[in-house]
Scaffold this active site. Structure first.
Site, PDB file in Angstrom:
ATOM      1  N   CYS A  16     -88.706   0.590  38.334  1.00  0.00           N
ATOM      2  CA  CYS A  16     -89.720   1.348  39.084  1.00  0.00           C
ATOM      3  C   CYS A  16     -89.021   1.896  40.335  1.00  0.00           C
ATOM      4  O   CYS A  16     -87.794   1.916  40.392  1.00  0.00           O
ATOM      5  CB  CYS A  16     -90.971   0.519  39.391  1.00  0.00           C
ATOM      6  SG  CYS A  16     -90.789  -0.807  40.581  1.00  0.00           S
ATOM      7  N   GLY A  17     -89.766   2.346  41.316  1.00  0.00           N
ATOM      8  CA  GLY A  17     -89.139   2.938  42.493  1.00  0.00           C
ATOM      9  C   GLY A  17     -88.233   1.955  43.213  1.00  0.00           C
ATOM     10  O   GLY A  17     -87.072   2.240  43.513  1.00  0.00           O
ATOM     11  N   ASN A  37     -80.092 -18.671  36.302  1.00  0.00           N
ATOM     12  CA  ASN A  37     -81.565 -18.638  36.196  1.00  0.00           C
ATOM     13  C   ASN A  37     -82.045 -18.292  34.789  1.00  0.00           C
ATOM     14  O   ASN A  37     -83.253 -18.245  34.564  1.00  0.00           O
ATOM     15  CB  ASN A  37     -82.149 -17.632  37.190  1.00  0.00           C
ATOM     16  CG  ASN A  37     -81.546 -17.759  38.570  1.00  0.00           C
ATOM     17  OD1 ASN A  37     -80.870 -16.845  39.049  1.00  0.00           O
ATOM     18  ND2 ASN A  37     -81.741 -18.898  39.206  1.00  0.00           N
ATOM     19  N   GLY A  61     -92.408  -3.992  42.452  1.00  0.00           N
ATOM     20  CA  GLY A  61     -93.713  -4.120  41.799  1.00  0.00           C
ATOM     21  C   GLY A  61     -93.593  -4.511  40.344  1.00  0.00           C
ATOM     22  O   GLY A  61     -94.316  -5.401  39.849  1.00  0.00           O
ATOM     23  N   HIS A 101     -93.281   6.029  36.425  1.00  0.00           N
ATOM     24  CA  HIS A 101     -92.799   7.399  36.659  1.00  0.00           C
ATOM     25  C   HIS A 101     -91.603   7.431  37.609  1.00  0.00           C
ATOM     26  O   HIS A 101     -90.686   8.226  37.424  1.00  0.00           O
ATOM     27  CB  HIS A 101     -93.938   8.265  37.214  1.00  0.00           C
ATOM     28  CG  HIS A 101     -94.541   7.711  38.471  1.00  0.00           C
ATOM     29  ND1 HIS A 101     -95.314   6.567  38.473  1.00  0.00           N
ATOM     30  CD2 HIS A 101     -94.453   8.117  39.762  1.00  0.00           C
ATOM     31  CE1 HIS A 101     -95.689   6.305  39.718  1.00  0.00           C
ATOM     32  NE2 HIS A 101     -95.175   7.229  40.511  1.00  0.00           N
ATOM     33  N   ARG A 138     -77.257 -28.347  34.630  1.00  0.00           N
ATOM     34  CA  ARG A 138     -78.161 -28.564  35.777  1.00  0.00           C
ATOM     35  C   ARG A 138     -79.116 -27.386  35.968  1.00  0.00           C
ATOM     36  O   ARG A 138     -80.233 -27.556  36.474  1.00  0.00           O
ATOM     37  CB  ARG A 138     -77.376 -28.820  37.061  1.00  0.00           C
ATOM     38  CG  ARG A 138     -76.584 -27.616  37.566  1.00  0.00           C
ATOM     39  CD  ARG A 138     -75.624 -27.989  38.664  1.00  0.00           C
ATOM     40  NE  ARG A 138     -74.952 -26.832  39.253  1.00  0.00           N
ATOM     41  CZ  ARG A 138     -73.937 -26.186  38.675  1.00  0.00           C
ATOM     42  NH1 ARG A 138     -73.489 -26.551  37.482  1.00  0.00           N
ATOM     43  NH2 ARG A 138     -73.376 -25.152  39.294  1.00  0.00           N
ATOM     44  N   HIS A 139     -78.686 -26.207  35.532  1.00  0.00           N
ATOM     45  CA  HIS A 139     -79.544 -25.023  35.692  1.00  0.00           C
ATOM     46  C   HIS A 139     -80.760 -25.108  34.777  1.00  0.00           C
ATOM     47  O   HIS A 139     -81.833 -24.627  35.131  1.00  0.00           O
ATOM     48  CB  HIS A 139     -78.744 -23.747  35.414  1.00  0.00           C
ATOM     49  CG  HIS A 139     -77.535 -23.620  36.290  1.00  0.00           C
ATOM     50  ND1 HIS A 139     -77.618 -23.552  37.660  1.00  0.00           N
ATOM     51  CD2 HIS A 139     -76.208 -23.597  35.988  1.00  0.00           C
ATOM     52  CE1 HIS A 139     -76.404 -23.478  38.165  1.00  0.00           C
ATOM     53  NE2 HIS A 139     -75.530 -23.501  37.174  1.00  0.00           N
ATOM     54  N   ARG A 167     -85.015   4.106  43.386  1.00  0.00           N
ATOM     55  CA  ARG A 167     -84.873   4.645  44.739  1.00  0.00           C
ATOM     56  C   ARG A 167     -83.914   3.813  45.584  1.00  0.00           C
ATOM     57  O   ARG A 167     -83.726   4.097  46.765  1.00  0.00           O
ATOM     58  CB  ARG A 167     -86.257   4.702  45.411  1.00  0.00           C
ATOM     59  CG  ARG A 167     -87.218   5.672  44.715  1.00  0.00           C
ATOM     60  CD  ARG A 167     -88.634   5.570  45.260  1.00  0.00           C
ATOM     61  NE  ARG A 167     -89.529   6.478  44.537  1.00  0.00           N
ATOM     62  CZ  ARG A 167     -90.860   6.380  44.525  1.00  0.00           C
ATOM     63  NH1 ARG A 167     -91.461   5.407  45.201  1.00  0.00           N
ATOM     64  NH2 ARG A 167     -91.598   7.239  43.855  1.00  0.00           N
ATOM     65  N   GLY A 212     -88.195  -1.486  42.097  1.00  0.00           N
ATOM     66  CA  GLY A 212     -87.985  -2.635  41.209  1.00  0.00           C
ATOM     67  C   GLY A 212     -88.851  -3.826  41.601  1.00  0.00           C
ATOM     68  O   GLY A 212     -88.909  -4.822  40.868  1.00  0.00           O
ATOM     69  N   ARG A 254     -83.507 -27.058  36.400  1.00  0.00           N
ATOM     70  CA  ARG A 254     -84.245 -26.294  37.420  1.00  0.00           C
ATOM     71  C   ARG A 254     -85.223 -25.317  36.768  1.00  0.00           C
ATOM     72  O   ARG A 254     -86.329 -25.108  37.263  1.00  0.00           O
ATOM     73  CB  ARG A 254     -83.244 -25.570  38.328  1.00  0.00           C
ATOM     74  CG  ARG A 254     -82.442 -26.574  39.150  1.00  0.00           C
ATOM     75  CD  ARG A 254     -81.144 -26.056  39.699  1.00  0.00           C
ATOM     76  NE  ARG A 254     -80.393 -27.153  40.310  1.00  0.00           N
ATOM     77  CZ  ARG A 254     -79.111 -27.097  40.632  1.00  0.00           C
ATOM     78  NH1 ARG A 254     -78.427 -25.985  40.412  1.00  0.00           N
ATOM     79  NH2 ARG A 254     -78.512 -28.129  41.171  1.00  0.00           N
TER      80      ARG A 254
HETATM   81  C1  RB5 Z   1     -94.435   4.302  42.898  1.00  0.00           C
HETATM   82  O1  RB5 Z   1     -94.587   5.247  43.897  1.00  0.00           O
HETATM   83  C2  RB5 Z   1     -93.837   3.009  43.476  1.00  0.00           C
HETATM   84  O2  RB5 Z   1     -94.760   2.397  44.317  1.00  0.00           O
HETATM   85  C3  RB5 Z   1     -93.422   2.077  42.366  1.00  0.00           C
HETATM   86  O3  RB5 Z   1     -92.534   2.712  41.516  1.00  0.00           O
HETATM   87  C4  RB5 Z   1     -92.697   0.818  42.819  1.00  0.00           C
HETATM   88  O4  RB5 Z   1     -91.694   1.102  43.724  1.00  0.00           O
HETATM   89  C5  RB5 Z   1     -93.539  -0.307  43.211  1.00  0.00           C
HETATM   90  O5  RB5 Z   1     -93.082  -1.410  43.495  1.00  0.00           O
END
Ligand code: RB5
Length: 149
Positions: A65-66, A99, A70, A9, A132-133, A109, A68, A136
């Protein structure tokens, strides 16, 4: 090139901007959700996109995500996935060149839309340099295999 894309979200609005950007460039893509700003759990969408990319159905993935953080941690649990969290264009091309990253993770965010779209372009336009990459990356695969059940 086929791109699998997903977000939670907190990444939903930026994911929509990226989808519009890919469409405008004529880049084939599929949105694996989430499809609203209703609260949800990022590992579910990380898993969907990561499995599609690791399974070879899509060349590359993009996850938002908020922060990136998680969503990239979760995606990296899937064998064969090398998800790179990028907040700058240098990292976005270097993670492909060195990589052979196959998923780009972004934090809605953290980066503005303009920078995020430049990061997407840098990621998609870069090419793995091999040599070389590759040695690795093979060692990363060895780590995966060591813990594979
Ligand atoms: C959601 O609130 C937030 O925790 C999720 O989007 C993210 O930032 C987690 O790593």
């Amino acid at each position: 090139m086929k791109i699998a894309i997903g977000s939670d979200h907190a990444g939903f609005p930026l994911k929509n901007e990226i989808l519009k950007h890919l469409e405008a460039k004529g880049i084939e893509n599929k949105d694996f959700g989430t499809f609203s700003e209703e609260s949800c759990d990022y590992p579910e969408f990380a898993l969907k996109v990561a499995e599609e990319v690791a399974g070879g159905n899509y060349n590359l993935g993009i996850l938002v995500c908020g922060t990136g953080i998680g969503i990239s941690i979760a995606a990296n649990k899937v064998p064969g996935i090398r998800a790179a969290l990028c907040s700058d264009t240098f990292s976005a091309h270097a993670c492909r060149e060195h990589n052979n990253a196959n998923i780009l993770a972004l934090g809605q965010r953290v980066v503005g839309v303009g920078l995020a779209l430049d990061i997407v372009d840098a990621f998609l336009n870069a090419k793995f340099e091999g040599d070389r990459h590759q040695r690795r990356i093979d060692k990363i695969t060895d780590i995966e295999n060591k813990y594979r059940k």
